[in-house]
Scaffold this motif. Structure first.
Motif, PDB file in Angstrom:
ATOM      1  N   GLY A  98      21.465  -4.138  11.457  1.00  0.00           N
ATOM      2  CA  GLY A  98      20.387  -3.500  10.558  1.00  0.00           C
ATOM      3  C   GLY A  98      20.350  -3.795   9.208  1.00  0.00           C
ATOM      4  O   GLY A  98      19.414  -4.195   8.608  1.00  0.00           O
ATOM      5  N   GLY A  99      21.622  -3.939   8.679  1.00  0.00           N
ATOM      6  CA  GLY A  99      21.976  -4.336   7.399  1.00  0.00           C
ATOM      7  C   GLY A  99      21.390  -5.566   6.974  1.00  0.00           C
ATOM      8  O   GLY A  99      20.741  -5.893   5.954  1.00  0.00           O
ATOM      9  N   LEU A 100      21.603  -6.492   7.801  1.00  0.00           N
ATOM     10  CA  LEU A 100      21.197  -8.083   7.729  1.00  0.00           C
ATOM     11  C   LEU A 100      19.682  -8.162   7.763  1.00  0.00           C
ATOM     12  O   LEU A 100      19.076  -8.789   6.993  1.00  0.00           O
ATOM     13  N   MET A 101      19.212  -7.519   8.575  1.00  0.00           N
ATOM     14  CA  MET A 101      17.505  -7.389   8.783  1.00  0.00           C
ATOM     15  C   MET A 101      17.085  -6.917   7.547  1.00  0.00           C
ATOM     16  O   MET A 101      16.237  -7.383   7.049  1.00  0.00           O
ATOM     17  N   LEU A 102      17.628  -5.935   7.091  1.00  0.00           N
ATOM     18  CA  LEU A 102      17.137  -5.342   5.811  1.00  0.00           C
ATOM     19  C   LEU A 102      17.266  -6.184   4.635  1.00  0.00           C
ATOM     20  O   LEU A 102      16.319  -6.597   3.741  1.00  0.00           O
ATOM     21  N   ALA A 103      18.562  -6.805   4.579  1.00  0.00           N
ATOM     22  CA  ALA A 103      18.810  -7.910   3.651  1.00  0.00           C
ATOM     23  C   ALA A 103      17.684  -9.120   3.578  1.00  0.00           C
ATOM     24  O   ALA A 103      17.300  -9.405   2.639  1.00  0.00           O
ATOM     25  N   LEU A 104      17.331  -9.548   4.992  1.00  0.00           N
ATOM     26  CA  LEU A 104      16.386 -10.552   5.044  1.00  0.00           C
ATOM     27  C   LEU A 104      15.183 -10.098   4.673  1.00  0.00           C
ATOM     28  O   LEU A 104      14.473 -10.904   3.788  1.00  0.00           O
ATOM     29  N   LEU A 105      14.616  -8.738   4.757  1.00  0.00           N
ATOM     30  CA  LEU A 105      13.434  -8.519   4.368  1.00  0.00           C
ATOM     31  C   LEU A 105      13.343  -8.343   2.874  1.00  0.00           C
ATOM     32  O   LEU A 105      12.306  -8.716   2.495  1.00  0.00           O
ATOM     33  N   VAL A 106      14.223  -8.104   2.195  1.00  0.00           N
ATOM     34  CA  VAL A 106      14.085  -7.834   0.792  1.00  0.00           C
ATOM     35  C   VAL A 106      14.821  -9.015  -0.148  1.00  0.00           C
ATOM     36  O   VAL A 106      14.884  -8.724  -1.231  1.00  0.00           O
ATOM     37  N   ARG A 107      15.008  -9.952   0.503  1.00  0.00           N
ATOM     38  CA  ARG A 107      15.814 -11.058  -0.336  1.00  0.00           C
ATOM     39  C   ARG A 107      14.795 -11.849  -1.154  1.00  0.00           C
ATOM     40  O   ARG A 107      14.925 -12.486  -2.077  1.00  0.00           O
ATOM     41  N   GLU A 108      13.493 -11.844  -0.721  1.00  0.00           N
ATOM     42  CA  GLU A 108      12.538 -12.677  -1.375  1.00  0.00           C
ATOM     43  C   GLU A 108      12.077 -11.856  -2.761  1.00  0.00           C
ATOM     44  O   GLU A 108      12.154 -10.999  -2.817  1.00  0.00           O
ATOM     45  N   ARG A 109      11.517 -12.634  -3.514  1.00  0.00           N
ATOM     46  CA  ARG A 109      11.203 -12.013  -4.697  1.00  0.00           C
ATOM     47  C   ARG A 109       9.839 -11.954  -4.690  1.00  0.00           C
ATOM     48  O   ARG A 109       9.064 -12.540  -5.607  1.00  0.00           O
ATOM     49  N   VAL A 110       9.350 -11.001  -3.927  1.00  0.00           N
ATOM     50  CA  VAL A 110       7.951 -10.734  -3.848  1.00  0.00           C
ATOM     51  C   VAL A 110       7.636  -9.458  -4.620  1.00  0.00           C
ATOM     52  O   VAL A 110       8.499  -8.817  -5.220  1.00  0.00           O
ATOM     53  N   ARG A 111       6.555  -9.250  -5.199  1.00  0.00           N
ATOM     54  CA  ARG A 111       5.838  -8.114  -6.005  1.00  0.00           C
ATOM     55  C   ARG A 111       6.808  -6.972  -5.293  1.00  0.00           C
ATOM     56  O   ARG A 111       6.480  -6.511  -4.328  1.00  0.00           O
ATOM     57  N   GLY A 112       7.297  -6.047  -6.104  1.00  0.00           N
ATOM     58  CA  GLY A 112       7.712  -4.899  -5.963  1.00  0.00           C
ATOM     59  C   GLY A 112       8.830  -4.858  -5.116  1.00  0.00           C
ATOM     60  O   GLY A 112       9.378  -3.579  -4.528  1.00  0.00           O
ATOM     61  N   ILE A 113       9.516  -5.811  -4.869  1.00  0.00           N
ATOM     62  CA  ILE A 113      10.627  -5.879  -4.195  1.00  0.00           C
ATOM     63  C   ILE A 113      11.874  -4.904  -4.586  1.00  0.00           C
ATOM     64  O   ILE A 113      12.787  -4.234  -3.856  1.00  0.00           O
ATOM     65  N   LYS A 114      11.928  -4.970  -5.773  1.00  0.00           N
ATOM     66  CA  LYS A 114      12.838  -3.992  -6.403  1.00  0.00           C
ATOM     67  C   LYS A 114      12.717  -2.653  -6.056  1.00  0.00           C
ATOM     68  O   LYS A 114      13.728  -1.851  -5.785  1.00  0.00           O
ATOM     69  N   VAL A 115      11.746  -1.981  -5.796  1.00  0.00           N
ATOM     70  CA  VAL A 115      11.443  -0.857  -5.316  1.00  0.00           C
ATOM     71  C   VAL A 115      11.834  -0.590  -3.679  1.00  0.00           C
ATOM     72  O   VAL A 115      12.428   0.374  -3.505  1.00  0.00           O
TER      73      VAL A 115
END
Lengths: 309, 286, 434
Positions: A98-115
């Motif tokens: 689960g942690g890896l999946m989340l990390a993969l989901l948010v690693r890209e610098r798309v708009r709003g990813i920080k949120v």
């Protein structure tokens, strides 16, 4: 396992000696703290595990009583082992993946990813009591959102935290909220994979799936190793959620080992027995950790050269 | 803007349907994660007796925003926050300084007995805190450090197995060539660490910092036994205020919990660039 | 730039909290002259319940200029974790507040000192308390604790719901049959969905201590008088009758809402607070909140009797730690904290322990408080008074039994209680053999 660098009888070269000195110098803060603050209390608790100690009066020697007589005959001890083992076996893989999946989901610098990253990390910040209570509310059999939602699709939800058969599962369900920590560590690991490798692989015609399994995972292996060890060590010691949400119930269905140990030590004032329990857990965790360490050579890859050999 | 630019992004930018799919997945996961948070907020705005009501209200009417004011003024939370910040910042400094040093040793230096020591290091994480709590308390009591912040800050300068392990894993990823090059240039141990290791490991160290901060913020058992009079309490101890032996004030508890968590969440949001983006290994060419 | 963010973030936090803390009241005095005595007082009270502590301490400090009292308060269970740790390190507070069932073991292990002597030196008259309230603080004839607060059980009822259903209010001297009848008359499924919406009475689920009332009212006891036997008592006919009736209220007659949780708080059920349950059996602690609750028009009545009229006492007291360096000062403070003068402050927060305060018109004539105080006449001994091993041997077994009969409507209550008695007995035998 670690490579044999304790070469008995073989003298160290001056260079190696210098390096060894440097090593001990660098670890001296930890070593000093260990000696002053940690090893004493650990050994003391080992001593206490051979006594009867109620915290109000001095400990009384009891030999192996706690280990050989009390523990094997204590049904709640076995129950807590079972609960902890089942939960750990289920939670560790879940958190790792689960942690890896989340990390993969948010690693890209798309708009709003920080949120989004903050949203996933946020639950680990919300302190134990409130977290568990919110779940008590959500999982309330009659009025909680979960069962109301299930009712809307025609399913009669179970009694969750009140049902001995579902309580442990309920805690497991609640646990996904804790994946944020693993996610952050995976993210840091992912960031250290050089982009050029992916580029080269793409040029060679590798698919995304290929490059995931052949580049990402191996390069992440030291991070996975870290998360695995910490997850195992930590999950065996699960305490807070059970302490707050169920107090080990119903009918001891969620009596985690450290919770049981805490009850023995502070509610029932059997600190001797609690210490014995703690050391049994210690040995169990140690064995699993060593096993994982031993397996390192088969699957963990460090980009810098290994210096153990 | 930032000279960091785009080195931290894998080469394929997301476009088109991939981007949309990504957003859908993110939104779904976020909804799941936000659900309990939403419920916490809703509960914090209800009058006390409605919190556990069946059926529950999706949004309280009227929302009691004053719950927040009341919950936070019942106690000197400002002072508690100050105490907590002192502990947290102290712990961050302590951990960053000590764990980097120790982790470097475990990662890059060879010595007899190193592996045994590493196992011992990890072993310190395996004994549950409640059983070492009391002998450690006795030690600090002998030092007369009880009822001060010292037992909560000073030990961090001796390192922490979790973070030492984490940094060790990162340092082991650093190519030895860099270190060798520095040695050839005549750098000593500390210079290697300061000029070579730390700059590369910014994100790992920042990770240690944020985790330490968050852990110190949320720590309960140690402050419980070491901080006696209320002027020294931390935020987590203050939270316990809303509980008494037989009754709990849920709405206030939720409001206070959310308020207490807010600073760390904000800190995470603004500082995440520090530990999530960084120079990737490959771009270092010397 | 990210480093800058980090520093800005931390810097802002530190500045903000400095600003906030500057507006807060100053900390307790840290620099003082050498002849000032600092007494530490520990209590498990929390929340608003700390207000009386603080005002009494302030008054005491005004009257005793060379003494400062440092209040160390933390809620419930964590309080015991803290003081046990402190006692183990010989750093206990001078004055400590503990609950009734902790008294025998703490005293037996020497954590507290007898106070008869020092109270006599102060010419303190310990007969100022209501009858029976010094007992829980007395061990082997010696007095160790002065009472802080206490409660009995009683049945709260919501007049609004009774009026709406046209049911008469419960009267003192009522029986279990009356209770069942009343509860059934009030339980209703108002929207026809097969689930009750208004409940007769909210019960405290797996609360083992509260269960002792039911057993006592049925004429039974959970343990033999000499404290050695659960078999024959925990599984006696009277006890089984009590357990059966309790379970039936939940499962058979369904006049009690199902338990919301079995957590350490036991605070999950809130039907009474929401005006969805007409009655609730509990101690006096939540009464103040109920009076403020717009859903409730509050009345209180004594517990119903079965074979006998029965009630049980919950009690907390203050004692002096055996490791104190300031016995005389601590004793002086203790006599004030628990004495007649402070009782004037306590009476607004809890039932008064001092007779003269209890007899004041505003207390004696209060329709609610007088019920609680009158219940003191029907007290039966608490189970823990028969054996110091109650918590360890019987409590877990009893709790399991209660959870079983509540969760499984088909459970054979007699068998479950029999099992509980066996489990408790073997645990006790083991402890006695040590």
């Amino acid at each position: 396992m670690f490579g044999s660098n304790t070469q008995k009888g073989k003298k160290l070269t001056p260079f190696r000696r210098k390096e060894a000195r440097a090593f001990y110098l660098t670890i001296s803060p930890w070593l000093i703290g260990f000696v002053l603050l940690t090893v004493g209390p650990m050994l003391y608790s080992l001593y206490i595990s051979f006594t009867r100690y109620d915290l109000l009066s001095p400990p009384e020697w009891a030999g192996l009583y706690n280990y050989l007589e009390k523990m094997p005959n204590d049904a709640r001890f076995w129950q807590s082992l079972k609960v902890t083992a089942i939960y750990t076996a289920a939670y560790v893989p879940l958190e790792m993946i689960g942690g890896l999946m989340l990390a993969l989901l948010v690693r890209e610098r798309v708009r709003g990813i920080k949120v989004f990253r903050t949203i996933f990390y946020l639950p680990t910040v919300l302190a134990g009591v409130a977290f568990a209570v919110v779940w008590l509310l959500l999982l309330n059999p009659r009025g909680g959102l979960v069962n109301l939602g299930l009712k809307a699709v025609g399913i009669n939800g179970p009694r969750w935290l009140l049902d001995p058969d579902w309580a442990l599962f309920s805690l497991l369900l609640m646990s996904f909220w804790g994946w944020g920590r693993a996610m952050v560590i995976y993210l840091a690991g992912l960031q250290s994979i050089p982009g050029e490798i992916y580029e080269a692989a793409a040029i060679d015609g590798a698919s995304r799936w290929d490059s995931f399994w052949r580049i990402t995972i191996p390069m992440l292996s030291s991070t996975i190793f870290f998360n695995l060890i910490l997850s195992v060590i930590g999950t065996f010691q699960t305490f807070t959620n059970a302490f707050v949400a169920t107090d080990g119930g119903p009918l001891d269905a969620t009596l985690f080992f450290v919770l049981y140990l805490y009850k023995q030590g502070f509610d029932l004032r059997n600190m001797g027995y609690a210490s014995a329990l703690a050391w049994v857990l210690f040995v169990i965790i140690l064995v699993f950790t060593l096993l994982i360490f031993r397996s390192q050579e088969f699957w963990v890859f460090y980009a810098g050269e290994k210096t153990d050999e | 803007m930032s000279e960091r630019g785009r080195e931290d992004i894998p080469i394929r930018r997301l476009k088109g349907w991939r981007l949309i799919l990504r957003y859908i997945l993110l939104a779904a996961a976020a909804a799941l994660f936000l659900l309990p948070l939403y419920w916490m907020i809703v509960s914090s705005l209800k009058p006390e007796y409605e919190v556990f009501a069946v059926p529950p209200a999706w949004w309280p009417s009227p929302p009691l925003w004053q719950n927040y004011r009341k919950a936070l003024t019942e106690l000197p939370f400002g002072r508690y926050a100050l105490n907590t910040i002192l502990i947290a910042v102290g712990a961050v400094i302590g951990h960053v300084v000590s764990c980097s040093l120790v982790a470097y040793g475990f990662a890059k230096l060879r010595a007899p007995g190193k592996n045994v020591l590493f196992i011992i290091l990890l072993a310190t994480l395996m004994l549950p805190y409640p059983v070492v709590m009391i002998p450690q308390y006795i030690i600090f009591s002998e030092l007369d450090w009880v009822n001060t912040l010292k037992p909560l800050i000073v030990p961090t300068f001796f390192g922490n197995a979790f973070y030492i392990f984490l940094l060790r894993q990162f340092f082991m990823q650093i190519p030895n060539d860099l270190i060798d090059a520095a040695k050839i240039d005549g750098a000593n141990l500390l210079q290697i660490i300061w000029y070579v290791i730390l700059p590369i490991s910014r994100q790992a160290i920042a990770t240690v910092a944020i985790f330490t901060f968050q852990f110190a913020w949320n720590d309960f058992l140690a402050p419980l036994i070491y901080l006696q009079d209320q002027s020294r309490y931390t935020l987590m101890l203050g939270l316990r205020f809303f509980r008494s032996s037989f009754e709990v004030n849920w709405a206030y508890l939720m409001a206070a919990s959310l308020s207490i968590a807010a600073p760390v969440i904000v800190l995470f949001f603004f500082t995440q660039r520090a530990f999530i983006s960084g120079i990737s290994m490959g771009s270092l060419k010397e | 730039m990210k480093k800058k963010n980090l520093f800005i973030g931390i810097g802002a936090l530190v500045l903000a909290s400095l600003a906030i803390s500057a507006c807060q009241p100053a900390a307790t005095a840290t620099g003082f002259e050498t002849d000032v005595v600092v007494l530490r007082a520990g209590t498990g009270d929390s929340g608003e319940g700390l207000n009386p502590h603080q005002s009494i301490i302030a008054d005491f400090e005004d009257q005793n200029e060379n003494v400062l009292v440092q209040l160390e308060a933390i809620a419930g269970r964590d309080y015991y974790t803290r003081i046990l740790t402190q006692i183990a390190a010989d750093r206990a507070p001078d004055v400590m507040n503990i609950g009734d069932d902790a008294v025998p073991s703490f005293v037996e292990k020497g954590a507290f000192v007898p106070i008869d002597a020092c109270l006599a030196d102060l010419e303190f008259d310990s007969s100022v308390y209501l009858p029976g309230l010094l007992e829980p603080g007395t061990v082997d004839g010696e007095l160790y604790f002065l009472p802080k607060d206490y409660s009995t059980l009683a049945v709260y009822y919501n007049k609004a719901l009774f009026d709406a259903a046209g049911v008469d209010y419960p009267q003192d001297g009522w029986t279990w049959d009356d209770l069942l009848e009343t509860a059934q008359a009030l339980t209703e499924d108002t929207d026809g969905d097969g689930q009750n919406d208004i409940w007769g009475i909210q019960l405290p689920a797996n609360w083992t201590t509260g269960f002792e009332y039911w057993v006592a009212a049925a004429g039974g006891s959970l343990i033999s008088e000499d404290g050695t036997s659960y078999v024959g008592y925990m599984d006696s006919d009277a006890t089984i009758r009590a357990a059966q009736f309790y379970a039936d209220l939940y499962n058979e007659y369904q006049v009690a809402p199902p338990p919301a949780d079995f957590s350490a708080f036991g605070g999950g059920n809130s039907e009474f607070d929401n005006g969805q349950a007409a009655m609730r059996i509990f101690g006096r602690w939540p009464q103040a909140g109920m009076l403020d609750n717009p859903n409730i028009d509050l009345g209180v009545v004594g517990t119903p009797s079965d074979a006998v009229e029965a009630n049980i006492l919950f009690w907390g007291g203050f004692g002096i730690s055996s490791t104190t360096d300031n016995l005389a000062e601590a004793c002086n403070f203790l006599s004030y904290y628990a004495g007649p003068e402070a009782a004037q402050t306590w009476k607004d927060w809890a039932l008064p322990a001092v007779t003269s305060v209890a007899e004041m018109p505003e207390v004696a004539d209060d329709p609610l408080n007088s019920v609680w105080i009158d219940e003191l006449d029907d007290l039966k001994p608490r189970a823990y008074t028969f054996t110091p091993y109650w918590n360890e041997s019987a409590d877990p077994a009893l709790r399991t039994a209660l959870e079983t009969i509540l969760l499984e409507p088909d459970a054979d209550v007699a068998a479950v209680m029999g099992q509980a008695a066996q489990d408790a007995q073997s645990a006790l035998d083991e402890l006695l053999a040590e």
